[in-house]
Scaffold this motif. Sequence first.
Motif, PDB file in Angstrom:
ATOM      1  N   THR A  88     -11.849   7.528  -3.768  1.00 21.78           N
ATOM      2  CA  THR A  88     -13.233   7.111  -4.037  1.00 21.78           C
ATOM      3  C   THR A  88     -14.097   8.346  -4.293  1.00 21.78           C
ATOM      4  N   GLN A  89     -14.863   8.298  -5.420  1.00 17.70           N
ATOM      5  CA  GLN A  89     -15.544   9.518  -5.874  1.00 17.70           C
ATOM      6  C   GLN A  89     -17.005   9.613  -5.452  1.00 17.70           C
ATOM      7  N   ARG A  90     -17.746   8.492  -5.517  1.00 14.53           N
ATOM      8  CA  ARG A  90     -19.185   8.563  -5.242  1.00 14.53           C
ATOM      9  C   ARG A  90     -19.563   7.517  -4.212  1.00 14.53           C
ATOM     10  N   GLN A  91     -20.503   7.913  -3.342  1.00 12.53           N
ATOM     11  CA  GLN A  91     -20.985   7.001  -2.302  1.00 12.53           C
ATOM     12  C   GLN A  91     -22.490   7.204  -2.142  1.00 12.53           C
TER      13      GLN A  91
ATOM     14  N   TYR B 215     -26.429   4.987  -0.651  1.00  8.62           N
ATOM     15  CA  TYR B 215     -27.027   3.910   0.136  1.00  8.62           C
ATOM     16  C   TYR B 215     -28.362   3.525  -0.493  1.00  8.62           C
ATOM     17  N   LYS B 216     -28.695   2.229  -0.322  1.00 13.22           N
ATOM     18  CA  LYS B 216     -29.960   1.739  -0.875  1.00 13.22           C
ATOM     19  C   LYS B 216     -30.511   0.677   0.038  1.00 13.22           C
ATOM     20  N   LYS B 217     -31.845   0.785   0.322  1.00 19.14           N
ATOM     21  CA  LYS B 217     -32.502  -0.211   1.168  1.00 19.14           C
ATOM     22  C   LYS B 217     -33.253  -1.209   0.306  1.00 19.14           C
ATOM     23  N   LEU B 218     -33.119  -2.483   0.685  1.00 17.66           N
ATOM     24  CA  LEU B 218     -33.790  -3.551  -0.038  1.00 17.66           C
ATOM     25  C   LEU B 218     -35.107  -3.901   0.659  1.00 17.66           C
ATOM     26  N   PRO B 219     -36.052  -4.567  -0.084  1.00 16.81           N
ATOM     27  CA  PRO B 219     -37.348  -4.927   0.530  1.00 16.81           C
ATOM     28  C   PRO B 219     -37.199  -5.769   1.784  1.00 16.81           C
ATOM     29  N   ASP B 220     -36.141  -6.570   1.888  1.00 17.59           N
ATOM     30  CA  ASP B 220     -35.985  -7.414   3.084  1.00 17.59           C
ATOM     31  C   ASP B 220     -35.396  -6.654   4.255  1.00 17.59           C
ATOM     32  N   GLY B 221     -35.145  -5.389   4.081  1.00 16.32           N
ATOM     33  CA  GLY B 221     -34.618  -4.577   5.161  1.00 16.32           C
ATOM     34  C   GLY B 221     -33.120  -4.404   5.137  1.00 16.32           C
ATOM     35  N   SER B 222     -32.445  -5.127   4.236  1.00 10.62           N
ATOM     36  CA  SER B 222     -30.990  -5.000   4.127  1.00 10.62           C
ATOM     37  C   SER B 222     -30.626  -3.637   3.552  1.00 10.62           C
ATOM     38  N   GLU B 223     -29.497  -3.132   3.957  1.00  9.57           N
ATOM     39  CA  GLU B 223     -29.015  -1.849   3.458  1.00  9.57           C
ATOM     40  C   GLU B 223     -27.737  -2.058   2.680  1.00  9.57           C
ATOM     41  N   LEU B 224     -27.684  -1.468   1.488  1.00  8.57           N
ATOM     42  CA  LEU B 224     -26.497  -1.572   0.642  1.00  8.57           C
ATOM     43  C   LEU B 224     -25.741  -0.261   0.657  1.00  8.57           C
ATOM     44  N   GLN B 225     -24.425  -0.370   0.793  1.00 10.32           N
ATOM     45  CA  GLN B 225     -23.553   0.802   0.683  1.00 10.32           C
ATOM     46  C   GLN B 225     -22.857   0.683  -0.666  1.00 10.32           C
ATOM     47  N   ILE B 226     -23.001   1.683  -1.531  1.00 10.50           N
ATOM     48  CA  ILE B 226     -22.502   1.616  -2.907  1.00 10.50           C
ATOM     49  C   ILE B 226     -21.419   2.672  -3.086  1.00 10.50           C
ATOM     50  N   LEU B 227     -20.247   2.198  -3.610  1.00  8.59           N
ATOM     51  CA  LEU B 227     -19.135   3.106  -3.896  1.00  8.59           C
ATOM     52  C   LEU B 227     -18.783   2.973  -5.373  1.00  8.59           C
ATOM     53  N   ALA B 228     -18.370   4.044  -6.004  1.00  9.52           N
ATOM     54  CA  ALA B 228     -18.010   3.999  -7.419  1.00  9.52           C
ATOM     55  C   ALA B 228     -16.941   5.044  -7.718  1.00  9.52           C
ATOM     56  N   GLY B 229     -16.165   4.778  -8.796  1.00 11.01           N
ATOM     57  CA  GLY B 229     -15.155   5.724  -9.245  1.00 11.01           C
ATOM     58  C   GLY B 229     -13.842   5.586  -8.512  1.00 11.01           C
TER      59      GLY B 229
END
Length: 539
Positions: A37-40, A42-56
């Motif tokens: 896995t190459q890239r990691q 994080y992103k927070k949404l307006p509702d307070g949820s947190e996203l973990q994003i992986l790519a490659g």
Amino acid sequence: MKIRLILLLVSLLSLVAADAQTAPADSVQPLHILPPTQRQSYKKLPDGSELQILAGKVKVRQGTTYFYCDSLVVNTNTRILEAYGHVHINDSDTAHVYSNYLRYLLNERKAYLTGNVKLTDGHGILTTKELEYDLATKVGTYKNGGRVVNKKSVLTSEEGVYYADIRDVYFKKNVKLKDPAYDLQTDSMIYNTETQMARFITETFMKDSSGRTIQTREGYYDLRSGHAEFSQRTRIQDKSMVVLGDQIANDDSSGIIQIRGNGVLIDTSQGVNILANEIFANKKTGAYLATKKPLMIIRQEKDSIYVAADTLFSAKLTDLYKIPDTVQKKAAPVAKNSKKPNTNSPRLNNDSTNRYFEAFRNVRIYSDSVQAVSDSLFYSFKDSTFRLYDNPVVWSKKSQVTGDTIYLFTKNKKADRFQVFENSFVVNESQIGVYNQVKANRMDGQFKEGNIDTIGAKGNAESIYFIQDKDSAYTGVNQTTSELMDVYFDKGELHKVVLRNTIKGTLTPISQKSPESARLEKFQWLERRRPKTKYELFE
């Protein structure tokens, strides 16, 4: 002191039990990110949820399950994973699942896949538009059409459930199987990709490459060995034979078919039906054996012949007599542009009359014109002759024929003539208690329109017949002996006896000799043994 110790132990056990009841369930297995896995991010949404994003070239693991894809997003609050591009799930090497898109519930371990979905277990490959796969139970479900390819076999259905642990696929709605040897249609079927075993649980229709068809409601078929067992009233039909039964076992490799329970075998080439509770048929040799109340019907438009016995057996005459190769070669046509005779297709084997059947114990024959009983029977389709052995009796209208052996010849499946060997005896009932009689060493008789027409008796021939006047009143009893004797019948009743040589006879007025005393030696009237209707033979 002992009481205090016991109370202390009870208190401790209560605390342990209470702790066990309030303890949380097994924790959910975490998700591990693995190289390459190459890239990691994080992103927070307006509702307070947190996203973990992986790519490659993403690779992650949960327990023993590996996930591969081009990119992946995990909602850390909802515990939902979404994967995009070249999605691949390796479920403990039990199954591999591929798709364009994956939505995965980390806590429940349920995967929802769409876009070019493919599932394989190393034996078969399932493709579908959408698939729900439960990694906890290893069960996959599709509801919008699926296709399974296993070597040369292709199975399709509208819905299906795949059980990875046991390699079973449960197909539902418009199920079709295409195989080089078989085509199959049904509404529900279970198929194992490892054993290639198909199990049927509803109305199923199969057709093989030879044109044979199978209709069943329940059973299984081994596509590798060709062995099958069916129940729920199955029907199998090919070019020369139709079989039906409550239970049927079929083995393509040996050619053996076993039918149990209300069995029916229809030999279409011979115009013969066999009914029995147990039938064995050999497709390779053409032989069949029927037991447990078997009944044979030799079909014709009018006056079919019914034969019942304890056992019925039928096979080819060439197998019975083992025709020498030299004879077979003489009978075989020479193939075009060949100097050698075609011994693979001799006329004797292909002749539709190359068949016989035997009946053993309690043999009974019924037709509208002729009835018979014996202990055993041999019938050849080559000469259309019933050979009756061991206490045979033949009846035609009011006449009864007995002897050590009786040959009953048929023509166009109707009684034509007969021969009686040793202890020949004919009894013709004029009326109840009044019997015309003829006996000899040998008799030859002719039928006409279903009635005995003439009889030639020779060798110590004797007769007793009653003389009648124009009003059919009995006037006398004629008792004669002769070396040769011809007997003529009129509409089934004895009409005239002609003596040929060495003649002796007496004519006694009816007033001096009662019908009861007018009996030749070994006279017997066996009407009680006579089949009265064809329905008796079904019992």
